[in-house]
Enzyme design. Structure first.
Site, PDB file in Angstrom:
ATOM      1  N   ASP A 198       8.513  -3.692   7.297  1.00  0.00           N
ATOM      2  CA  ASP A 198       7.754  -2.380   8.029  1.00  0.00           C
ATOM      3  C   ASP A 198       7.261  -3.193   9.289  1.00  0.00           C
ATOM      4  O   ASP A 198       6.802  -2.610  10.343  1.00  0.00           O
ATOM      5  CB  ASP A 198       6.986  -1.406   7.585  1.00  0.00           C
ATOM      6  CG  ASP A 198       7.900  -0.713   6.553  1.00  0.00           C
ATOM      7  OD1 ASP A 198       9.286  -0.467   7.003  1.00  0.00           O
ATOM      8  OD2 ASP A 198       7.336   0.075   5.909  1.00  0.00           O
ATOM      9  N   LYS A 251       3.604   4.806  11.541  1.00  0.00           N
ATOM     10  CA  LYS A 251       5.044   5.243  11.793  1.00  0.00           C
ATOM     11  C   LYS A 251       5.267   6.587  10.912  1.00  0.00           C
ATOM     12  O   LYS A 251       4.819   6.543   9.810  1.00  0.00           O
ATOM     13  CB  LYS A 251       6.024   4.174  11.509  1.00  0.00           C
ATOM     14  CG  LYS A 251       6.085   3.619  10.167  1.00  0.00           C
ATOM     15  CD  LYS A 251       6.807   4.554   9.127  1.00  0.00           C
ATOM     16  CE  LYS A 251       6.779   3.702   7.808  1.00  0.00           C
ATOM     17  NZ  LYS A 251       7.404   4.631   6.703  1.00  0.00           N
TER      18      LYS A 251
HETATM   19  P1  ATP Z   1       4.982   1.704   3.235  1.00  0.00           P
HETATM   20  O1  ATP Z   1       5.121   2.949   4.047  1.00  0.00           O
HETATM   21  O2  ATP Z   1       5.084   0.624   4.128  1.00  0.00           O
HETATM   22  O3  ATP Z   1       5.318   1.539   1.718  1.00  0.00           O
HETATM   23  P2  ATP Z   1       2.232   2.731   2.779  1.00  0.00           P
HETATM   24  O4  ATP Z   1       1.947   3.329   4.126  1.00  0.00           O
HETATM   25  O5  ATP Z   1       2.648   3.882   1.693  1.00  0.00           O
HETATM   26  O6  ATP Z   1       3.503   1.694   2.876  1.00  0.00           O
HETATM   27  P3  ATP Z   1       0.038   0.912   3.009  1.00  0.00           P
HETATM   28  O7  ATP Z   1      -1.070   1.704   3.505  1.00  0.00           O
HETATM   29  O8  ATP Z   1       0.723  -0.051   3.694  1.00  0.00           O
HETATM   30  O9  ATP Z   1       0.970   2.031   2.229  1.00  0.00           O
HETATM   31  O10 ATP Z   1      -0.756   0.366   1.564  1.00  0.00           O
HETATM   32  C1  ATP Z   1       0.190  -0.150   0.386  1.00  0.00           C
HETATM   33  C2  ATP Z   1      -0.773  -1.087  -0.272  1.00  0.00           C
HETATM   34  O11 ATP Z   1      -0.899  -2.327   0.116  1.00  0.00           O
HETATM   35  C3  ATP Z   1      -1.884  -0.500  -0.862  1.00  0.00           C
HETATM   36  O12 ATP Z   1      -2.003  -0.353  -2.134  1.00  0.00           O
HETATM   37  C4  ATP Z   1      -3.096  -1.375  -0.175  1.00  0.00           C
HETATM   38  O13 ATP Z   1      -4.291  -1.447  -1.285  1.00  0.00           O
HETATM   39  C5  ATP Z   1      -2.386  -2.727   0.079  1.00  0.00           C
HETATM   40  N1  ATP Z   1      -2.824  -3.075   1.549  1.00  0.00           N
HETATM   41  C6  ATP Z   1      -2.967  -4.673   1.595  1.00  0.00           C
HETATM   42  N2  ATP Z   1      -3.530  -4.812   2.850  1.00  0.00           N
HETATM   43  C7  ATP Z   1      -3.594  -3.559   3.409  1.00  0.00           C
HETATM   44  C8  ATP Z   1      -4.211  -3.182   4.749  1.00  0.00           C
HETATM   45  N3  ATP Z   1      -4.852  -4.102   5.756  1.00  0.00           N
HETATM   46  N4  ATP Z   1      -4.180  -1.842   4.759  1.00  0.00           N
HETATM   47  C9  ATP Z   1      -3.829  -0.839   4.110  1.00  0.00           C
HETATM   48  N5  ATP Z   1      -3.278  -1.094   2.737  1.00  0.00           N
HETATM   49  C10 ATP Z   1      -3.324  -2.761   2.589  1.00  0.00           C
END
Ligand code: ATP
Length: 309
Positions: free
Chosen positions: A143, A16
């Site tokens: 989310d 997203k």
């Molecule tokens: P958001 O935009 O919801 O804040 P984000 O896109 O910045 O999230 P994510 O990629 O969702 O960040 O990852 C956030 C944290 O979650 C990372 O530090 C990661 O190690 C952990 N995590 C746990 N499971 C997963 C997964 N399946 N994929 C990605 N990250 C994961």
């Protein structure tokens, strides 16, 4: 509920971008209420679940090395969550194939949770209704419901209360990815620090943005992209400002930090403009990777063809 073993099931799930992210005041519980417009794009992860002797999760693809392989993995957590609801002792091997940047502000972990829910639901033919799956998604994280739903939607509360937005046509995006992630709590804390003691209004969706989406007007959409976390993300990672300026000087109609960053999203006039911008950004080496994507797309769904994009 009795479950039946079956062949593996794979679900595809989109990333997203927030077309608008308005953050309310810091509340007593340490969280912020928000008003956001989520938009799902075809930058996708795949989650496969298969019957196994014990629970496990493995991750491949971009950023896989930084994704946990224990119960804190959001895909495994979602699969175990639905297993408890089903009331089964059976275990699953969960495989995550990542294209969505990790800690990139594109809700990749939440997306994987939504995909795991859909895949396990299909594997075990649970019979849960869409509403029950949405409730489970909301319990897993704010989310996750949008990753299940897809399209374009207003999110309120913490983002989990969704109302679909009427949107015409599709939009062409370029995403500038940075391998160094930004921690979402750190970006919120920086946002609070930058705001200081100034009063913060209750967040509300912008009517001009809704009108732009209804009309499919890409110029008006570009002019109404807004992210309250952008200054905080740029303060923690100043090269995001340079990335945005470079994209705007290379034909992007609009630029915005995606969620809490550090991914920068550029809205382009059409697919050719997106390809030109991708080439320009790649040549500049200002970011680590550049991808194009189109939105809106459907949320998490079972697929038989698992090739990325
Ligand atoms: P958001 O935009 O919801 O804040 P984000 O896109 O910045 O999230 P994510 O990629 O969702 O960040 O990852 C956030 C944290 O979650 C990372 O530090 C990661 O190690 C952990 N995590 C746990 N499971 C997963 C997964 N399946 N994929 C990605 N990250 C994961």
């Amino acid at each position: 509920m009795e479950v039946t073993s079956a062949t593996p099931v794979t679900a595809r799930v989109p990333a997203k971008v927030n077309l608008e992210l308005r953050i309310g005041p810091l509340e007593d519980d340490g969280y912020h209420s928000l008003s956001t417009v989520f938009h799902a794009v075809d930058l996708v992860d795949h989650v496969t679940v298969r019957p196994a002797d014990k629970w496990s999760v493995t991750t491949t693809g971009m950023g896989a090395g930084t994704v946990p392989d224990d119960e804190t993995n959001l895909a495994l957590r979602a699969a175990q969550f639905i297993a408890r609801r089903v009331g089964t002792d059976e275990a699953l091997a969960v495989e995550v194939a990542k294209n969505i940047p990790v800690a990139g502000g594109m809700a990749g972990g939440s997306a994987d949770a939504a995909a795991a829910l859909v895949a396990v639901d299909a594997l075990w033919e649970t019979g849960f209704s869409p509403l029950e799956l949405q409730d489970m998604a909301a319990e897993l994280g704010s989310d996750v419901p949008f990753a299940l739903e897809g399209g374009t939607a207003i999110g309120s509360g913490r983002g989990e209360h969704l109302v679909p937005v009427l949107s015409r046509g599709s939009f062409e995006w370029v995403f500038a990815l940075h391998h160094e992630g930004l921690s979402t709590p750190a970006v919120y804390a920086e946002c609070d620090r930058l705001r200081g003691t100034d009063p913060v209004p209750e967040p509300e969706p912008n009517a001009a943005l809704m009108a732009a989406l209804r009309a499919g007007d890409v110029d008006a959409l570009a002019g109404n992209l807004h992210n309250d976390l952008q200054d905080a993300a740029c303060s923690l990672m100043p090269r995001l400002t340079d990335t945005m300026n470079l994209g705007l000087n290379n034909g992007a109609l609009g630029a915005i930090v995606s969620g809490s960053g550090p991914t920068v999203a550029f809205l382009c006039a059409d697919h050719n403009a997106a390809l030109d911008l991708m080439v320009g950004l790649t040549a500049s080496t200002i970011c680590d990777e550049v991808v194009t994507a189109t939105g809106p797309v459907h949320g998490a769904h079972v697929v038989h063809d698992v090739r990325p994009r």
